[in-house]
Motif scaffolding. Structure first.
Motif, PDB file in Angstrom:
ATOM      1  N   GLY A  46      54.082 -12.224  97.636  1.00  0.00           N
ATOM      2  CA  GLY A  46      52.784 -11.579  97.557  1.00  0.00           C
ATOM      3  C   GLY A  46      52.642 -10.832  96.239  1.00  0.00           C
ATOM      4  O   GLY A  46      53.071 -11.296  95.185  1.00  0.00           O
ATOM      5  N   ARG A  47      52.043  -9.645  96.299  1.00  0.00           N
ATOM      6  CA  ARG A  47      51.801  -8.875  95.093  1.00  0.00           C
ATOM      7  C   ARG A  47      53.099  -8.341  94.506  1.00  0.00           C
ATOM      8  O   ARG A  47      53.996  -7.924  95.238  1.00  0.00           O
ATOM      9  CB  ARG A  47      50.858  -7.717  95.409  1.00  0.00           C
ATOM     10  N   VAL A  48      53.208  -8.357  93.181  1.00  0.00           N
ATOM     11  CA  VAL A  48      54.386  -7.863  92.470  1.00  0.00           C
ATOM     12  C   VAL A  48      53.995  -6.587  91.744  1.00  0.00           C
ATOM     13  O   VAL A  48      52.945  -6.517  91.101  1.00  0.00           O
ATOM     14  CB  VAL A  48      54.914  -8.918  91.477  1.00  0.00           C
ATOM     15  N   PHE A  49      54.862  -5.575  91.828  1.00  0.00           N
ATOM     16  CA  PHE A  49      54.573  -4.274  91.240  1.00  0.00           C
ATOM     17  C   PHE A  49      55.496  -4.027  90.047  1.00  0.00           C
ATOM     18  O   PHE A  49      56.706  -3.842  90.218  1.00  0.00           O
ATOM     19  CB  PHE A  49      54.749  -3.167  92.279  1.00  0.00           C
ATOM     20  N   TYR A  50      54.912  -4.031  88.861  1.00  0.00           N
ATOM     21  CA  TYR A  50      55.652  -3.716  87.635  1.00  0.00           C
ATOM     22  C   TYR A  50      55.377  -2.272  87.233  1.00  0.00           C
ATOM     23  O   TYR A  50      54.373  -1.673  87.626  1.00  0.00           O
ATOM     24  CB  TYR A  50      55.216  -4.646  86.494  1.00  0.00           C
ATOM     25  N   ALA A  51      56.261  -1.719  86.443  1.00  0.00           N
ATOM     26  CA  ALA A  51      56.064  -0.369  85.917  1.00  0.00           C
ATOM     27  C   ALA A  51      55.279  -0.454  84.610  1.00  0.00           C
ATOM     28  O   ALA A  51      55.547  -1.332  83.786  1.00  0.00           O
ATOM     29  CB  ALA A  51      57.411   0.307  85.669  1.00  0.00           C
ATOM     30  N   PRO A  52      54.326   0.435  84.398  1.00  0.00           N
ATOM     31  CA  PRO A  52      53.658   0.479  83.088  1.00  0.00           C
ATOM     32  C   PRO A  52      54.582   1.125  82.056  1.00  0.00           C
ATOM     33  O   PRO A  52      55.456   1.926  82.400  1.00  0.00           O
ATOM     34  CB  PRO A  52      52.433   1.349  83.355  1.00  0.00           C
ATOM     35  N   TRP A  53      54.386   0.797  80.788  1.00  0.00           N
ATOM     36  CA  TRP A  53      55.187   1.420  79.748  1.00  0.00           C
ATOM     37  C   TRP A  53      54.976   2.930  79.717  1.00  0.00           C
ATOM     38  O   TRP A  53      55.855   3.689  79.276  1.00  0.00           O
ATOM     39  CB  TRP A  53      54.854   0.812  78.377  1.00  0.00           C
ATOM     40  N   SER A  54      53.837   3.381  80.231  1.00  0.00           N
ATOM     41  CA  SER A  54      53.572   4.818  80.247  1.00  0.00           C
ATOM     42  C   SER A  54      54.508   5.579  81.164  1.00  0.00           C
ATOM     43  O   SER A  54      54.584   6.809  81.098  1.00  0.00           O
ATOM     44  CB  SER A  54      52.117   5.080  80.670  1.00  0.00           C
ATOM     45  N   THR A  55      55.231   4.874  82.035  1.00  0.00           N
ATOM     46  CA  THR A  55      56.185   5.571  82.901  1.00  0.00           C
ATOM     47  C   THR A  55      57.289   6.244  82.105  1.00  0.00           C
ATOM     48  O   THR A  55      57.918   7.201  82.571  1.00  0.00           O
ATOM     49  CB  THR A  55      56.794   4.588  83.924  1.00  0.00           C
ATOM     50  N   PHE A  56      57.537   5.754  80.873  1.00  0.00           N
ATOM     51  CA  PHE A  56      58.576   6.342  80.029  1.00  0.00           C
ATOM     52  C   PHE A  56      58.029   7.437  79.106  1.00  0.00           C
ATOM     53  O   PHE A  56      58.795   8.047  78.360  1.00  0.00           O
ATOM     54  CB  PHE A  56      59.241   5.258  79.173  1.00  0.00           C
ATOM     55  N   LEU A  57      56.713   7.662  79.132  1.00  0.00           N
ATOM     56  CA  LEU A  57      56.067   8.616  78.231  1.00  0.00           C
ATOM     57  C   LEU A  57      55.779   9.919  78.974  1.00  0.00           C
ATOM     58  O   LEU A  57      55.905   9.989  80.201  1.00  0.00           O
ATOM     59  CB  LEU A  57      54.774   8.008  77.678  1.00  0.00           C
ATOM     60  N   PRO A  58      55.399  10.978  78.260  1.00  0.00           N
ATOM     61  CA  PRO A  58      55.108  12.248  78.926  1.00  0.00           C
ATOM     62  C   PRO A  58      54.120  12.071  80.071  1.00  0.00           C
ATOM     63  O   PRO A  58      53.098  11.410  79.938  1.00  0.00           O
ATOM     64  CB  PRO A  58      54.509  13.100  77.796  1.00  0.00           C
ATOM     65  N   GLY A  59      54.460  12.655  81.215  1.00  0.00           N
ATOM     66  CA  GLY A  59      53.635  12.519  82.404  1.00  0.00           C
ATOM     67  C   GLY A  59      54.033  11.371  83.298  1.00  0.00           C
ATOM     68  O   GLY A  59      53.579  11.289  84.436  1.00  0.00           O
ATOM     69  N   GLY A  60      54.884  10.463  82.809  1.00  0.00           N
ATOM     70  CA  GLY A  60      55.327   9.335  83.611  1.00  0.00           C
ATOM     71  C   GLY A  60      56.429   9.723  84.575  1.00  0.00           C
ATOM     72  O   GLY A  60      57.111  10.743  84.399  1.00  0.00           O
ATOM     73  N   ASN A  61      56.620   8.910  85.607  1.00  0.00           N
ATOM     74  CA  ASN A  61      57.649   9.200  86.607  1.00  0.00           C
ATOM     75  C   ASN A  61      59.053   9.120  86.049  1.00  0.00           C
ATOM     76  O   ASN A  61      59.985   9.695  86.614  1.00  0.00           O
ATOM     77  CB  ASN A  61      57.516   8.227  87.779  1.00  0.00           C
ATOM     78  N   ASN A  62      59.226   8.400  84.956  1.00  0.00           N
ATOM     79  CA  ASN A  62      60.553   8.210  84.372  1.00  0.00           C
ATOM     80  C   ASN A  62      60.522   8.561  82.883  1.00  0.00           C
ATOM     81  O   ASN A  62      61.100   7.867  82.053  1.00  0.00           O
ATOM     82  CB  ASN A  62      60.998   6.756  84.572  1.00  0.00           C
ATOM     83  N   ALA A  63      59.827   9.658  82.573  1.00  0.00           N
ATOM     84  CA  ALA A  63      59.578  10.026  81.178  1.00  0.00           C
ATOM     85  C   ALA A  63      60.879  10.316  80.424  1.00  0.00           C
ATOM     86  O   ALA A  63      61.747  11.033  80.913  1.00  0.00           O
ATOM     87  CB  ALA A  63      58.663  11.252  81.125  1.00  0.00           C
ATOM     88  N   MET A  64      60.996   9.729  79.250  1.00  0.00           N
ATOM     89  CA  MET A  64      62.136   9.971  78.361  1.00  0.00           C
ATOM     90  C   MET A  64      61.690  10.956  77.278  1.00  0.00           C
ATOM     91  O   MET A  64      61.393  10.567  76.145  1.00  0.00           O
ATOM     92  CB  MET A  64      62.610   8.658  77.727  1.00  0.00           C
ATOM     93  N   VAL A  65      61.584  12.214  77.642  1.00  0.00           N
ATOM     94  CA  VAL A  65      61.052  13.212  76.725  1.00  0.00           C
ATOM     95  C   VAL A  65      61.963  14.433  76.725  1.00  0.00           C
ATOM     96  O   VAL A  65      62.978  14.478  77.428  1.00  0.00           O
ATOM     97  CB  VAL A  65      59.618  13.628  77.133  1.00  0.00           C
ATOM     98  N   GLY A  66      61.566  15.438  75.946  1.00  0.00           N
ATOM     99  CA  GLY A  66      62.277  16.704  75.947  1.00  0.00           C
ATOM    100  C   GLY A  66      63.695  16.581  75.436  1.00  0.00           C
ATOM    101  O   GLY A  66      63.991  15.839  74.494  1.00  0.00           O
ATOM    102  N   LEU A  67      64.592  17.308  76.093  1.00  0.00           N
ATOM    103  CA  LEU A  67      65.986  17.356  75.651  1.00  0.00           C
ATOM    104  C   LEU A  67      66.632  15.983  75.697  1.00  0.00           C
ATOM    105  O   LEU A  67      67.423  15.634  74.815  1.00  0.00           O
ATOM    106  CB  LEU A  67      66.752  18.337  76.537  1.00  0.00           C
ATOM    107  N   THR A  68      66.298  15.196  76.702  1.00  0.00           N
ATOM    108  CA  THR A  68      66.889  13.856  76.809  1.00  0.00           C
ATOM    109  C   THR A  68      66.561  13.019  75.586  1.00  0.00           C
ATOM    110  O   THR A  68      67.452  12.390  74.983  1.00  0.00           O
ATOM    111  CB  THR A  68      66.375  13.154  78.082  1.00  0.00           C
ATOM    112  N   ALA A  69      65.293  13.000  75.175  1.00  0.00           N
ATOM    113  CA  ALA A  69      64.879  12.198  74.028  1.00  0.00           C
ATOM    114  C   ALA A  69      65.488  12.735  72.736  1.00  0.00           C
ATOM    115  O   ALA A  69      65.960  11.964  71.887  1.00  0.00           O
ATOM    116  CB  ALA A  69      63.355  12.179  73.922  1.00  0.00           C
ATOM    117  N   LEU A  70      65.495  14.062  72.571  1.00  0.00           N
ATOM    118  CA  LEU A  70      66.032  14.651  71.336  1.00  0.00           C
ATOM    119  C   LEU A  70      67.512  14.334  71.173  1.00  0.00           C
ATOM    120  O   LEU A  70      67.968  13.984  70.076  1.00  0.00           O
ATOM    121  CB  LEU A  70      65.797  16.157  71.344  1.00  0.00           C
TER     122      LEU A  70
END
Length: 594
Positions: A287-311
């Motif tokens: 049936g329907r397939v659910f992909y993650a948007p690239w925005s999930t890795f950006l600020p506000g995303g569920n899996n954001a790579m920001v802040g101390l982790t990104a630095l």
């Protein structure tokens, strides 16, 4: 590149230093538990489970309850962990012969394996015999093992305990890892980290210990869920290429290599064969397939790579290799980055979301990225039934947190010793702010945990205990069945499935993403009962007992009970009433219809 060997004085000092940091890591991990799950402590672990308070009083749910689908998923998760733990202890050969969804065989293959969370919580199950307590133990152990895996791997590569603790916090206590206890198996990537740890040591030293450790890590990753295992397989491609380039394979004796290959292949066959059988026999597609948007890795995303982790991940590349990788031969940074991007590419389906958004009037993307997952699922067996490739994205975070640990080590090594001693606890404190619910540090959206009552009602437990004491056994046909009704789909069916973890009998109750046609057909059978022809079909399917649920709000259940009672009154019934209560009644099917 040769590694320098410390003298006796340095060895003694380093050993004492490591023992101190081991204590620090333990205290930090315990503090993380105290803060992250702070709203849950004090609740009854045999009756409740931890749930982010943001999930409560949501949408169409009553006040203090989550959405019906979330509550149903919690029941499914508690069932899976509690039931599998008991099966591993008492009936390991019947592990896949799960109780729900009768008459379908190997019903566990309708869900994620959830073997690994059950295995690590099995000692708790052996001591308590309680599915809810076992599930709660699995939730906490999963976080602790994730923290330990990241700490071990970063320390092995950098010889910097504070950097390892920072990476462990950024990874294990991030909301992406802990705020979905009802899906604890899809984010269980720790075994991938253990696999990387043992794989490098096997390539370097070729010891049996490392071969066994690598095999065990792979099997445990398979046993958690297909999603983290598939993501780990993607990460293995660039990482194995790096290991072969850097270390070669000469250090690995043939016997060790064969052992690892046979163990992984054998484990995959045992775990995934039932899934492939179901895919061929029961399902026509995902049936329907659910992909993650690239925005999930950006600020506000569920899996954001920001802040101390990104630095810190950026610092891993900005600082020189010698500062970053003090305990390692070779340089895995490029391989880690490729692994993160490769996993993200599969999780996002290229730029699937950007292309689909065109249907809603958005501007088309300037270019089209290939959907690697769709291409692979076209020829790899079983992938056509995978619905949530977006879940692979959680493994991307593991790779980035590993790079962040390398960056933290490089930063601390770059500073003078006095400043480094100050910077180490500062970095740990900054990483600690990633813990959800930390007062004064977390953002307003960070979840604070509350409790969700999950234990079945006592009258239900007592009812099934009484049936067992009377000698009644065999599969249960639980009525009414109405899969067009949300109350049945998200309440009754999950409750019946969870109850099977307490009474241990096969049941028609079935709550999974995929409901086999043979189970769906029971709805029509239930409408025809208690006609003799329908009773005969129920017996042919192996059912020995009919349970009619007829609580105060169950109008269809009360009507079903009335049909059975009328059949008894007229003397035409092919069954006997054996137990009744205000909410349910049990009828034992006779050997042959009258």
């Amino acid at each position: 590149m040769s590694e320098s060997k410390p003298g006796a004085e340095d060895t003694e000092r380093t050993g004492h230093w490591n023992r101190k940091w081991l204590a620090v890591a333990t205290v930090v991990c315990l503090a993380g538990f105290a803060v992250a799950f702070g709203g849950y402590w004090g609740s009854d672990p045999s009756a409740t489970v931890p749930i982010p308070s943001r999930m409560l009083a949501n949408g169409d749910a009553p006040a203090g309850r989550p959405k019906p689908v979330i509550e149903a998923d919690y029941r499914m998760a508690v069932w899976a962990v509690g039931r599998n733990a008991r099966a591993l202890i008492f009936e390991p050969t019947r592990l896949f012969q799960a109780e729900p969804c009768h008459p379908v065989p190997n019903a566990l293959a309708l869900h994620h394996p959830v073997i690994t969370p059950a295995l690590i919580a099995a000692p708790v199950a052996a001591m308590t015999g309680d599915p809810a307590i076992t599930f709660n133990a699995a939730v906490l152990l999963k976080v602790a093992i994730g923290f330990a895996a990241m700490v071990l791997l970063v320390w092995d590569w950098t010889r910097s305990p504070p950097a390892a603790i920072v990476a462990g916090l950024l990874y294990a206590f991030h909301p992406a890892q802990i705020e979905h206890p009802h899906h604890l198996f899809t984010s269980d990537n720790a075994w991938m980290l253990f696999g990387v740890f043992f794989a490098r040591r096997l390539f370097e030293r070729g010891r049996w210990l490392d071969a066994v450790g690598l095999s065990a890590a792979c099997l445990l990753q398979m046993g958690a869920s297909f999603y983290p295992f598939f993501a780990a397989t993607l990460a293995a491609v660039p990482l194995l290429a790096w290991l072969c380039w850097c270390y070669g394979v000469k250090a690995i004796p043939v016997s060790r290599g064969i052992f690892v290959a046979v163990s992984i292949a054998g484990g995959a066959a045992l775990i995934f064969a039932p899934y492939l059988n179901h895919a061929a026999a029961e399902f026509t597609g995902r049936g329907r397939v659910f992909y993650a948007p690239w925005s999930t890795f950006l600020p506000g995303g569920n899996n954001a790579m920001v802040g101390l982790t990104a630095l810190l991940a950026i610092a891993a590349f900005a600082l020189g290799r010698d500062r970053v990788l003090a305990g390692l031969r070779g340089d895995p940074r490029a391989a880690l980055a490729i692994a993160a991007l490769l996993i993200a590419a599969f999780a996002t389906g290229g730029n699937y979301h950007a292309r689909i958004s065109v249907l809603s009037g958005a501007e088309p993307p300037p270019f089209v990225l290939p959907n690697l997952f769709a291409a692979l699922s076209g020829w790899l067996p079983g992938l056509r039934n995978v619905r949530l490739p977006g879940e692979f994205a959680l493994a991307t975070r593991a790779m980035v947190c590993l790079l962040a640990g390398l960056g933290a080590a490089g930063l601390l090594n770059r500073l003078p010793e006095r400043l480094s001693r100050i910077a180490a606890p500062v970095l740990i404190l900054l990483a600690f702010t990633q813990t959800p619910g930390l007062p004064g540090f977390s953002s307003g959206t960070a979840p604070r945990f509350g409790s969700l009552t999950i234990r079945p009602p006592e009258d239900a437990l007592t009812f099934f205990d009484a049936l067992a004491e009377s000698g009644n056994d065999g599969p249960l046909l639980e009525l009414p069945i109405d899969r067009t009704n949300r109350g049945y789909t998200f309440r009754a069916a999950p409750e019946q499935q969870l109850l099977s973890a307490y009474h241990h009998r096969r049941t028609s109750g079935c709550y999974f993403s995929f409901i086999p046609q043979r189970v769906r057909a029971l709805a029509e059978l239930s409408r025809e009962l208690p006609e003799n022809a329908a009773l005969d079909r129920a017996r042919e399917l192996g059912f020995t007992t009919v349970i009619v649920h007829h609580g105060p709000r169950n109008q269809l259940g009360r009507a079903t009970r009335q049909r059975f009672d009328r059949a008894i009154e007229t003397g035409s019934a092919g069954f006997q009433l054996i137990a009744t209560s205000p909410n349910r009644t049990a009828y034992a099917l006779d050997e042959a219809s009258r």
